[in-house]
Design a protein around this motif. Structure first.
Motif, PDB file in Angstrom:
ATOM      1  N   UNK A   1       2.351  37.505  40.103  1.00 33.68           N
ATOM      2  CA  UNK A   1       3.882  37.331  40.710  1.00 33.68           C
ATOM      3  C   UNK A   1       3.513  36.632  41.694  1.00 33.68           C
ATOM      4  N   UNK A   2       3.731  34.948  41.538  1.00 35.28           N
ATOM      5  CA  UNK A   2       3.078  33.468  42.194  1.00 35.28           C
ATOM      6  C   UNK A   2       4.584  33.449  42.916  1.00 35.28           C
ATOM      7  N   UNK A   3       5.635  33.073  42.845  1.00 38.15           N
ATOM      8  CA  UNK A   3       6.977  33.246  43.492  1.00 38.15           C
ATOM      9  C   UNK A   3       7.555  34.288  43.433  1.00 38.15           C
ATOM     10  N   UNK A   4       8.231  34.764  44.666  1.00 37.13           N
ATOM     11  CA  UNK A   4       9.982  35.862  43.973  1.00 37.13           C
ATOM     12  C   UNK A   4      11.027  34.548  45.417  1.00 37.13           C
ATOM     13  N   UNK A   5      12.106  34.359  44.927  1.00 40.42           N
ATOM     14  CA  UNK A   5      12.658  33.741  44.946  1.00 40.42           C
ATOM     15  C   UNK A   5      14.150  34.649  44.990  1.00 40.42           C
ATOM     16  N   UNK A   6      15.153  34.288  46.726  1.00 38.82           N
ATOM     17  CA  UNK A   6      16.455  35.093  47.099  1.00 38.82           C
ATOM     18  C   UNK A   6      16.878  33.695  47.575  1.00 38.82           C
ATOM     19  N   UNK A   7      18.310  34.081  47.213  1.00 39.05           N
ATOM     20  CA  UNK A   7      19.355  33.155  47.946  1.00 39.05           C
ATOM     21  C   UNK A   7      19.952  33.247  49.057  1.00 39.05           C
ATOM     22  N   UNK A   8      20.109  32.860  49.480  1.00 41.04           N
ATOM     23  CA  UNK A   8      20.382  33.068  50.939  1.00 41.04           C
ATOM     24  C   UNK A   8      22.318  32.822  51.209  1.00 41.04           C
ATOM     25  N   UNK A   9      22.619  32.864  52.364  1.00 39.37           N
ATOM     26  CA  UNK A   9      24.011  31.775  51.927  1.00 39.37           C
ATOM     27  C   UNK A   9      23.694  30.922  53.455  1.00 39.37           C
ATOM     28  N   UNK A  10      23.012  31.156  54.318  1.00 37.17           N
ATOM     29  CA  UNK A  10      22.836  30.576  55.822  1.00 37.17           C
ATOM     30  C   UNK A  10      20.950  30.726  55.588  1.00 37.17           C
ATOM     31  N   UNK A  11      20.236  29.159  55.208  1.00 39.50           N
ATOM     32  CA  UNK A  11      19.645  28.853  55.540  1.00 39.50           C
ATOM     33  C   UNK A  11      18.209  29.446  56.951  1.00 39.50           C
ATOM     34  N   UNK A  12      19.306  29.018  57.528  1.00 45.25           N
ATOM     35  CA  UNK A  12      19.282  29.084  59.569  1.00 45.25           C
ATOM     36  C   UNK A  12      18.554  30.629  60.080  1.00 45.25           C
ATOM     37  N   UNK A  13      20.061  31.481  58.852  1.00 43.77           N
ATOM     38  CA  UNK A  13      19.791  32.929  59.955  1.00 43.77           C
ATOM     39  C   UNK A  13      18.663  33.776  59.074  1.00 43.77           C
ATOM     40  N   UNK A  14      18.986  33.109  57.698  1.00 38.33           N
ATOM     41  CA  UNK A  14      17.572  34.096  56.049  1.00 38.33           C
ATOM     42  C   UNK A  14      15.862  32.940  57.935  1.00 38.33           C
ATOM     43  N   UNK A  15      15.670  32.200  57.535  1.00 37.01           N
ATOM     44  CA  UNK A  15      14.807  31.951  58.096  1.00 37.01           C
ATOM     45  C   UNK A  15      14.168  32.369  59.753  1.00 37.01           C
ATOM     46  N   UNK A  16      14.912  32.722  60.567  1.00 35.15           N
ATOM     47  CA  UNK A  16      14.940  33.623  61.135  1.00 35.15           C
ATOM     48  C   UNK A  16      14.491  35.149  60.785  1.00 35.15           C
TER      49      UNK A  16
END
Length: 143
Positions: free
Chosen positions: A8-23
């Motif tokens: 598996x090269x990429x695993x993708x998740x979809x997030x509401x708040x990119x800053x919170x997810x990045x943290x």
């Protein structure tokens, strides 16, 4: 006979708040960032895989690149992803989650071997940290 898939090269998740997810993914899980922009962030997952966090709804239109068109995609609901971790690292993970006030939603010790810790990211996605032994092709020792 089909050609062999190599991983598996990429695993993708979809997030509401990119800053919170990045943290969460950078600071709590310690993933190394590779790339980010307003609609996505990309992190290293071992030697040959990446995690891509997309803002929900930000990939509903095709994206034109110099090399071709990326088709639209998106997902909803609580998505699940499992990350491979060493068995001896579980106490350190538990301590890290305590440090960041992250609740472990569940812990499972599998009959066939291995242990899984489950927690939720800021968007409600289910994140699993799984030790070797869980699946036949995931040996007791990491390669």
């Amino acid at each position: 006979m089909a050609p062999q898939i190599e991983g598996v090269l990429e695993t993708c998740l979809y997030v509401d708040d990119l800053m919170a997810a990045t943290d969460f993914y950078r600071n709590v899980l310690g993933l190394k960032p590779i790339f980010s922009e307003s609609r996505m962030a990309v992190y290293e997952l071992g030697p040959a895989s990446v995690l891509i966090l997309f803002v929900k709804g930000a990939t509903l239109e095709p994206v034109e690149t110099p090399g071709g068109t990326i088709p639209p995609h998106d997902a909803g609901g609580a998505i699940h992803v499992a990350f491979a971790v060493a068995e001896e690292s579980l106490p350190k993970w538990r301590a890290r989650f305590d440090q960041f006030a992250i609740t472990v939603a569940s812990e499972v010790t599998w009959k066939q071997g291995g242990t899984s810790l489950y927690l939720h990211d800021p968007s409600g996605n289910l994140v699993e940290l799984a030790t070797p032994g869980l699946w036949p092709n995931y040996p007791r020792r990491l390669r």
